[in-house]
Write an enzyme that holds these catalytic residues in place. Structure first.
Site, PDB file in Angstrom:
ATOM      1  N   ARG A 967       2.725  -6.691 -10.003  1.00  0.00           N
ATOM      2  CA  ARG A 967       3.198  -4.642 -10.332  1.00  0.00           C
ATOM      3  C   ARG A 967       3.950  -5.611 -11.491  1.00  0.00           C
ATOM      4  NH1 ARG A 967       2.580  -1.839  -5.644  1.00  0.00           N
ATOM      5  NH2 ARG A 967       0.042  -2.052  -6.089  1.00  0.00           N
ATOM      6  N   ARG A1036       9.922   1.791  -4.884  1.00  0.00           N
ATOM      7  CA  ARG A1036       8.849   1.697  -5.902  1.00  0.00           C
ATOM      8  C   ARG A1036       9.188   1.889  -6.975  1.00  0.00           C
ATOM      9  NH1 ARG A1036       4.508   0.425  -2.653  1.00  0.00           N
ATOM     10  NH2 ARG A1036       4.486  -1.110  -1.318  1.00  0.00           N
ATOM     11  N   LYS A1101       7.330   1.439   2.287  1.00  0.00           N
ATOM     12  CA  LYS A1101       7.469   1.901   1.154  1.00  0.00           C
ATOM     13  C   LYS A1101       8.022   3.080   1.029  1.00  0.00           C
ATOM     14  CE  LYS A1101       2.211   2.444   0.657  1.00  0.00           C
ATOM     15  NZ  LYS A1101       1.230   2.686   0.018  1.00  0.00           N
ATOM     16  N   LYS A1103       8.385   6.303  -1.991  1.00  0.00           N
ATOM     17  CA  LYS A1103       8.287   6.645  -3.972  1.00  0.00           C
ATOM     18  C   LYS A1103       8.931   7.685  -3.990  1.00  0.00           C
ATOM     19  CE  LYS A1103       3.278   4.275  -2.745  1.00  0.00           C
ATOM     20  NZ  LYS A1103       1.886   4.234  -3.051  1.00  0.00           N
ATOM     21  N   CYS A1322      -8.846   4.014  -8.280  1.00  0.00           N
ATOM     22  CA  CYS A1322      -7.926   3.002  -7.557  1.00  0.00           C
ATOM     23  C   CYS A1322      -8.954   1.316  -7.968  1.00  0.00           C
ATOM     24  CB  CYS A1322      -7.652   2.351  -6.489  1.00  0.00           C
ATOM     25  SG  CYS A1322      -8.687   1.911  -5.258  1.00  0.00           S
ATOM     26  N   CYS A1328      -8.932  -5.999  -4.589  1.00  0.00           N
ATOM     27  CA  CYS A1328      -7.668  -5.737  -3.059  1.00  0.00           C
ATOM     28  C   CYS A1328      -8.734  -6.034  -2.094  1.00  0.00           C
ATOM     29  CB  CYS A1328      -7.316  -4.194  -3.412  1.00  0.00           C
ATOM     30  SG  CYS A1328      -6.600  -3.888  -1.939  1.00  0.00           S
ATOM     31  N   CYS A1367     -10.523   2.060  -0.318  1.00  0.00           N
ATOM     32  CA  CYS A1367      -9.989   2.164   0.903  1.00  0.00           C
ATOM     33  C   CYS A1367      -9.227   4.159   1.249  1.00  0.00           C
ATOM     34  CB  CYS A1367      -9.314   1.203   1.931  1.00  0.00           C
ATOM     35  SG  CYS A1367      -7.545   1.118   1.042  1.00  0.00           S
ATOM     36  N   CYS A1371      -4.153   4.729  -3.135  1.00  0.00           N
ATOM     37  CA  CYS A1371      -3.723   4.392  -4.318  1.00  0.00           C
ATOM     38  C   CYS A1371      -3.498   5.212  -5.398  1.00  0.00           C
ATOM     39  CB  CYS A1371      -3.536   3.127  -4.434  1.00  0.00           C
ATOM     40  SG  CYS A1371      -3.646   2.040  -3.148  1.00  0.00           S
TER      41      CYS A1371
HETATM   42  S1  SF4 Z   1      -6.955   2.832  -1.822  1.00  0.00           S
HETATM   43 FE1  SF4 Z   1      -7.147   0.896  -0.813  1.00  0.00          FE
HETATM   44  S2  SF4 Z   1      -8.448  -0.332  -2.018  1.00  0.00           S
HETATM   45 FE2  SF4 Z   1      -7.861   0.958  -3.945  1.00  0.00          FE
HETATM   46  S3  SF4 Z   1      -6.223  -0.395  -4.438  1.00  0.00           S
HETATM   47 FE3  SF4 Z   1      -5.584   1.058  -3.276  1.00  0.00          FE
HETATM   48  S4  SF4 Z   1      -5.411  -0.786  -1.211  1.00  0.00           S
HETATM   49 FE4  SF4 Z   1      -6.654  -1.101  -2.822  1.00  0.00          FE
END
Ligand code: SF4
Length: 1470
Positions: A967, A1036, A1101, A1103, A1322, A1328, A1367, A1371
């Site tokens: 990244r 970040r 983290k 942000k 995401c 991931c 998940c 993100c």
């Molecule tokens: S929300 Fe979870 S699954 Fe999606 S990119 Fe972030 S860590 Fe990975």
């Protein structure tokens, strides 16, 4: 569609008698579709498919049936019938009153049986089955589809198998030497059976007729062998065949109680004319002097049998066949009869005529007409009785081309336009018949065209010699000769040449050229091989095409999904065809997969077309059905390419001549057989050695598991030597995905050691069943994954136990065990899913017991929902273990060693160095050490592995396909065109060929393998960018509202954001040292010092976002710290309202975790902003929870401290107080798409890049588009926090050029629904490591469906913010979306509703577990109601609260309150 009685009866017999039925898309197909659970296994071939390979494959079948409609395609069987004829095979052919196609097979099979009626078809199907099975020979049975009203008396199901399996009926020889059948009933001398109506004379399988019967009871019992009554000797082979037929016919007679005769005679006993018929007739009437003979057994047909049927009185024989078209003048049957009559001893020999037997009802008058016409017509004329079938009945439809296959034909059309010629296009079928899609047809067509073009070239050359030719035409033709192979030029010249030729009437040769005008343009000629409509190109057809040496392009589609490959015919792996073609030498060969690399597919097709000779392009297109979603195609392609099953490569022999390398490998992995081919081939093996692109680590490695197991064994042996032998051994095995069970197991191990036990610890998959059977005391710790499955590193172990249990083994007789399982009783809220709770633990406990183990302590269950989480259950269970092992009274004096945490790793890392540098130089594994992977995050690098192929690789015993995500740090998401080009190139050279715009306004590459890591980081640095602190427990990438129209303000906030980012950067030099090879000074002593972070860095983290109202595109409240820009009266930046404590991450089922929106602390000036960001960070650094990472974000610190106390602590460090917050207004958090003009007159265009993925896809070459734009663009690129892109600062004079490029690549299209424009997802699968469900690959598909609902309700342009993550980490900031889906398990999501449209309010869980059908069922009425009942301007998120679907979330800590819906919408189980 109802089946004709004959077809249904034959299909039923095939179904009951055969082990395997192969059907070729025929009139039988509806029957097979309705019999998915039949005793036989049914292989339904696609239309046009060549059945031979399938038939040959089932050599073990006791009886194989092939069902087909009569068609010219039957000729494909011919070359293979020699192989097939000695197998127990029945080929049932349903004919529509024309036997031409079926009769082609007659000479190549031992038996050819014909049925005229439906009843006969039924009986003969049984006879054929019995005959094929007992004699192990192929039988062709052709019958007529007939009329719908025909009746059939069928045998019952239960009688069929005994009939087939019954002993072969023996024909006994009479004293006179004739074989004699004992007749039905098995007693040798029992009388023949009484038939129902016992017709004295002729009988045709149920259709009684009058007349004499050469096979009748009064005649020899074995009619076929009546041949021996003639003087003709019967060859032994034919005798054997006929005896076997006779035996089968008798058995059938006994079963069906209808006699089965090889030929049936009726009519005059003293005839002058014999009419022999083969076909469907109704000639049951009497005509004086005429005898009719109907043929059932067409092969074998001994001459003696024919002769004995022709009475001495016969003077004329007419052979009538339902054969409409036959390539030669006389049919084989007619010739057989002629030849038989040569042996007739009675003189004179009768005249013999052939004729056509018409279908339909015939009258005696028709026969009289025939008899009258015969003597007066020429002896060689073909007679005719009745009428031929109507032409309409033979109409053939063009085969259907599955929609997925269009992706390749579209590319061909796109590339070659009007020049494209698909020589076996399905559109030829109606006019040229079914074989028009065959490669032979295509090749013939192409060959013909090439010959005509050669003739044209010759003609043009001749014409050019003609002195009378006008200068203009001479010039045009000369140009044409020079560019005749150039598609565009030759086409353009063709028009002009034709016009000129038409006026050049004085020159004779002109008319010859004019006649060949169609060949003036150069065509791109393709033959397509498809499983669905042109099946056999992959085998014999390919050979002919290659051997032809013609300039022909062949595209072969392989549609077999990677995951189905083992269950399918391995001979259909068409990429082996690539090896074959390469072997051939002067052939261009490429293997492509459009869903893996669009660019490579394009390149290969262009190269193939250019190659002057045969070209073969093997294209992967894996789909199970036409309905298969594109996501499946993507996944299957990825699996196949990444595992090396379908390598991408190009082999261009023409390069060799130019001294270049002919072979290019375009994918990373290569399957073994290609590699061994490369090794085998002398020429290519040199390439392998010369080509560093095939390193062993790409194809597999020893694997960490194996290495770890060896290491563990060595350590254990050493420990056994040094440890006291009296310690009780305890093996602890764990399976863990998220690390919680692993931690528990490690802690248990420490505590066991402290109690004097001799402990070993490993994952379940690293242990074997054999080893386990030797162990005495074993403790198992497992968590629960997905839908009640074991975690990844325990799956093989579970499988092995299940297999042993299934066999009933008791292999664990010595074992004493106890299991601790961890799960979440709330994870699956529906009662029917309750059994998923702690399923692996419970299953394991039961399985061990079943295998003979003895439980020494009861199963322990840890529940995330308990007061203390799983620890509650653990505390009850652990003492039971100590007690059972007799160490419960041992006093543990020393404190347990602390488990290693991220805090330890950070502190011990030497300011983020760890052993990263050493790990990079270790080529034995694609991974870094586990602790280093925590540290590389601080350098902007995540270690991942390809989740799509994780299981596959594990099964192969190789380590996961490790690759890294990188990244970039790019404050405010602003970059130059040169930087864009650099990023584009890095993705191609080092990554997976594409990159992603992330929700933190930066670039992210995936798929960078270890040895490319350093090169990538160096390339990024050369582009004046870096990756430092893009991840990790530090500040970040700082994100900033992308509002291009407010040019001045944006410049100010961007500078501010950049300043904050630089200010909060870690100061460690490790980054430069490791990645950029900058050496440490002064004896390499580590001199680093982190003034802001210290050696522990932050607890989690951190942000920061800067928003410029009214746009909240950065979701300022979702960040740890937010700056809301406040503008003074002059439009300049006056300062910021500061927010703190926002954050998205949650852990499913852990109510101590929750999302939170930031709280406003007050107003600060721009100068103070940087300091505020720093001081908030320092308060968090010193007060954040460092013992539980799940509770470590600033949001929890603030809630724990209380907002006021926290604010005071910040102000204390600042040395001044926040001013009162200033008013501001947000009205959206989505992007404004399309063109805008800034205050400075510059133009900006916001592109819609769905979910930020920059890649080339079929019809969407966005990556190429942006590269082309970057080459000419003079302004900037600005990434948005919604994962889109703004091309900014375009001078007015440059707008047309940018517009034209945007239009060329269709990137100017922003005409999407409001829902799609407001969506975001995401990355999730496959890269991931935390993903539990699909996100980026699935949300567009879900939106396809939801936007239809919106459109139905008139909401096409209404924006509804919908987000999805794989998940709960959040993100894509799902918890502030109006509708959100958060992955729980594959295909299953948490559904949330009620977020604020401009990101000001959290949503709330509406349903804890939904899949797509439920999502649509919930949203359909909700959206409809919203359309009907919303107030003016009311947003969807507000509406669902007002309408009573969900309660409003007032603050993060109240997030779980009233979850599950309100009132009537409440989820029942909650
Ligand atoms: S929300 Fe979870 S699954 Fe999606 S990119 Fe972030 S860590 Fe990975």
């Amino acid at each position: 569609m109802s089946l004709a009685p004959s077809v249904a009866a034959v299909a039923r017999v095939a179904h009951l008698s055969a082990d395997v039925v192969v059907d070729s898309h025929s009139v039988f197909s509806p029957y097979w579709k309705s019999r998915s659970h039949s005793p036989s296994s049914v292989v339904s071939l696609p239309r046009g498919a060549d059945p031979v390979s399938t038939l040959l494959r089932h050599e073990q079948a006791h009886l194989l049936c092939y069902t087909a409609s009569s068609s010219p395609a039957l000729t494909r069987l011919l070359p293979h019938l020699t192989d097939l004829s000695s197998r127990p095979l029945v080929i049932h052919i349903a004919a529509q009153d024309d036997l031409s196609d079926a009769l082609v097979l007659r000479a190549a099979v031992p038996y050819f049986i014909h049925s005229s009626t439906a009843q006969q078809a039924h009986d003969n199907a049984l006879l054929a089955a019995r005959l094929a099975r007992t004699e192990r020979k192929a039988v062709v049975h052709v019958f007529h589809v007939g009329e719908p009203g025909e009746t059939v008396v069928e045998v019952s199901d239960e009688k069929v198998r005994p009939f087939l399996l019954a002993e072969k009926r023996a024909l006994v020889s009479k004293p006179n030497g004739r074989p004699h059948s004992p007749g039905p009933g098995s007693r040798p001398h029992s009388p023949a059976p009484k038939r129902p109506h016992s017709p004295a004379l002729g009988h045709a399988n149920g259709h009684a007729r009058s007349g004499s019967d050469i096979n009748g009871l009064a005649r020899p019992a074995s009619p076929l062998l009546a041949a021996s009554s003639s003087s003709l000797p019967l060859d032994p082979a034919t005798a054997e065949l006929t005896q076997a037929y006779e035996a089968a016919a008798l058995s059938t007679l006994a079963l069906v109680r209808r006699s089965q005769r090889a030929l049936v005679q009726h009519g005059s006993l003293d005839p002058h004319t014999l009419i022999l018929t083969l076909g469907r007739t109704n000639l049951g009437f009497e005509i004086d002097g005429v005898c009719f003979l109907d043929l059932t057994l067409v092969s074998p047909l001994p001459a003696g049998r024919i002769l004995s049927a022709i009475r001495p009185s016969v003077r004329q024989v007419i052979v009538l066949e339902q054969v409409e078209k036959w390539p030669t003048k006389f049919t084989p049957l007619f010739l057989d009869i002629v030849s038989a009559l040569q042996h007739r001893e009675v003189e004179p020999r009768p005249d013999i005529r052939s004729g056509y037997l018409g279908a339909g009802t015939l009258q005696a008058a028709d026969v009289f007409k025939l008899l009258d016409h015969a003597p007066v017509s020429s002896p060689t004329d073909r007679l005719q009785l009745g009428h031929p079938p109507s032409a309409s009945s033979s109409t053939v439809e063009a085969p259907h081309v599955p929609r997925h296959e269009a992706s390749y034909t579209r590319i061909l059309t796109h590339l070659f336009g009007e020049r494209l010629q698909i020589a076996n296009s399905p559109s030829f079928v109606p006019s040229h018949g079914e074989l028009a899609t065959s490669p032979e047809f295509a090749l013939g067509r192409i060959r013909g065209e090439i010959e005509l073009r050669d003739e044209l070239v010759h003609g043009v050359r001749e014409l050019l010699q003609d002195a009378k030719l006008s200068p203009n035409l001479h010039s045009l033709l000369s140009q044409w000769i020079l560019s005749k192979d150039d598609g565009a030029k030759s086409r353009q010249l063709a028009q002009e040449i034709i016009q000129a030729l038409e006026s050049e009437t004085s020159v004779d040769a002109a008319s010859r050229v004019l006649a060949l005008r169609d060949y003036l343009p150069a065509y791109s000629r393709w033959i397509i091989g498809s499983d669905a409509w042109s099946y056999d190109l992959g085998s014999s057809g390919l050979h002919h095409a290659i051997a032809s040496g013609l300039n022909v392009n062949i595209l072969i589609l392989d549609t077999l999904p990677y995951t189905s490959r083992n269950s399918s015919d391995p001979t259909r792996r068409k990429h082996d065809v690539g090896l074959y073609a390469m072997n051939h030498g002067d052939v261009y060969v490429a293997s492509v997969a459009v869903y893996s690399s669009y660019a490579q597919a394009l390149q290969a097709l262009i190269e193939a077309e250019k190659f002057n000779g045969p070209s073969v392009v093997l294209a992967y297109l894996p789909y199970k059905s036409e309905e298969s979603p594109a996501l499946d195609l993507l996944k299957e392609t990825k699996l196949a390419v990444d595992s090396g099953y379908w390598p991408l490569y190009r082999w261009d022999p023409s390069k060799e001549a130019a001294g270049k390398e002919p072979f290019s490998l375009d994918s990373d992995a290569v399957k073994n057989d290609l590699q061994s081919f490369l090794d085998r081939q002398n020429h290519l093996s040199q390439l392998v050695r010369a080509k560093p692109l095939l390193p062993a680590e790409l194809v597999g490695s020893l694997g960490e598991t194996v290495k770890e197991a060896r290491k563990r064994k060595a350590e254990q042996s050493y420990a056994e030597l040094t440890t006291g032998l009296d310690s009780l051994p305890l093996l602890i095995l764990y399976a863990s995905d998220g690390g919680a069970a692993e931690k528990k197991a490690k802690r248990l191990a420490n505590r066991a050691k402290a109690r004097g036990l001799f402990v070993s610890l490993t994952t379940m998959d690293a242990s074997s069943q054999n080893a386990l059977s030797e162990e005495e005391h074993v403790v198992f710790v497992t968590s629960t994954a997905g839908q009640g499955e074991p975690p990844q590193n325990g799956r093989s172990f579970f499988k092995a136990l299940n297999a042993a249990a299934a066999k009933g083994d008791k292999i664990l007789g010595k074992l004493k065990y106890s299991v601790f399982g961890m799960g979440d009783s709330h994870y699956w809220p529906r009662p029917e899913d309750a059994h998923y709770y702690n399923k692996p633990g419970k299953d394991l406990d039961a399985r061990l017991l079943q295998l003979g183990g003895e439980r020494f302590a009861d199963l322990g269950l840890g529940d995330d929902q308990d007061a203390d989480g799983p620890e509650t259950g653990y505390k009850l269970w652990e003492p039971l273990v100590w007690k059972a092992l007799g160490v419960d009274t041992v006093e543990v004096l020393e404190a347990e060693p602390d488990p290693i945490t991220n805090e330890h790793i950070k502190a011990a890392s030497g300011y983020l160095r760890g052993t990263i540098a050493e790990g990079l130089s270790d080529t034995t594994t694609g991974a870094l050490a586990a602790s280093d992977t925590q540290l590389t995050k601080f350098h902007g690098i995540y270690q991942q592995d390809d989740r799509d192929i994780r299981d596959e690789r594990e099964a192969q015993g190789v380590e996961p396909a490790y690759a890294f995500m990188i990244r970039v740090r790019m404050p405010g998401g602003v970059c130059t065109p040169a930087q864009w080009l650099a990023i584009d190139q890095i993705a191609d050279e080092h990554g997976s060929g594409n990159f992603k715009i992330t929700t933190r306004q930066t670039f992210q590459f995936h798929g960078v393998i270890k040895k490319h890591l350093k090169l990538s980081i160096q390339a990024i640095n050369r582009a004046l960018l870096d990756t430092l602190a893009a991840c990790g427990d530090v500040n970040r990438n700082v994100i900033v509202s992308a509002v291009p129209s407010l040019s001045k303000l944006h410049a100010q906030v961007y500078d501010f954001a950049k300043g904050v980012s630089e200010h909060l950067l870690p100061r460690t030099t490790a980054y430069h040292e490791i990645w950029l090879d900058k050496k440490l000074v002064a004896g390499e002593a580590v001199k680093d010092y982190e003034p802001l972070y210290g050696e522990f860095y932050l607890p989690r983290k951190y942000k920061i976002a800067v928003a410029v109202p009214p746009t909240n595109d950065v979701d300022v409240f979702a960040n740890d710290v937010g700056f809301i820009a406040i503008v003074n009266d002059d439009g300049d930046l006056a300062g910021f309202n500061v927010t703190a404590g926002g954050g998205m991450g949650v852990t499913h089922g852990n109510k101590k975790t929750y999302p939170r929106t930031g709280s406003i602390l007050g107003f600060v000036t721009p100068d103070q902003g940087k300091l505020v960001a720093e001081k908030i960070m320092l308060v968090q650094r010193d007060n954040g929870n460092r013992t539980d990472r799940k509770n470590a974000r600033l949001k929890y610190t603030i809630d724990r401290m209380g907002l006021d106390v926290f604010k005071a602590a910040v102000e204390n460090l600042l040395g001044f107080n926040f001013q009162d917050a200033r008013p501001y207004t947000f009205d959206r958090n989505i992007d404004d798409f399309g063109w805008q003009i800034g205050q400075d007159g510059k133009h900006h265009f916001s592109c819609f890049i769905e979910n930020g993925r920059v890649q080339d896809e079929p019809e969407r070459d966005f990556k190429t588009a942006l590269r082309e734009i970057a080459k000419v663009h003079k302004g900037r690129f600005r990434l948005t926090a919604n994962q889109h892109l703004i091309i900014t600062d375009i001078a007015p004079e440059d707008v047309p050029q940018i517009k034209s490029l945007l239009a060329q690549y269709k990137l100017d299209n922003v005409n999407f629904t409001g829902l799609r424009l407001s969506s975001s997802a995401c990355v999730a699968f496959p890269t991931c490591g935390l993903a539990m469900a699909e996100s980026e690959r699935y949300l567009p598909i879900l939106i396809d469906k939801v936007e239809k609902i919106c459109e139905e309700n008139g909401l096409r342009n209404d924006s509804i913010v919908m987000r999805m993550t794989g998940c709960p980490n959040g993100c894509a900031r799902p918890y502030v979306a109006e509708v959100a889906f958060v992955g729980k398990a594959p295909g299953t999501y948490l559904m949330l509703l009620g977020g604020g449209y401009y990101g000001q309010r959290l949503n709330k869980i509406y349903r804890e577990s939904v899949s797509e059908p439920e999502i649509l069922a919930i949203l359909r009425p909700m959206i409809k109601r919203y359309a009907l009942e919303r107030h003016e301007g009311e947003r969807f998120g507000d509406f669902v609260i007002r309408a009573g679907y969900i309660a409003e979330t007032t603050e993060g800590q109240a997030w779980y309150d009233r979850m599950g819906g309100e009132g009537q919408y409440r989820e029942i189980a909650v």
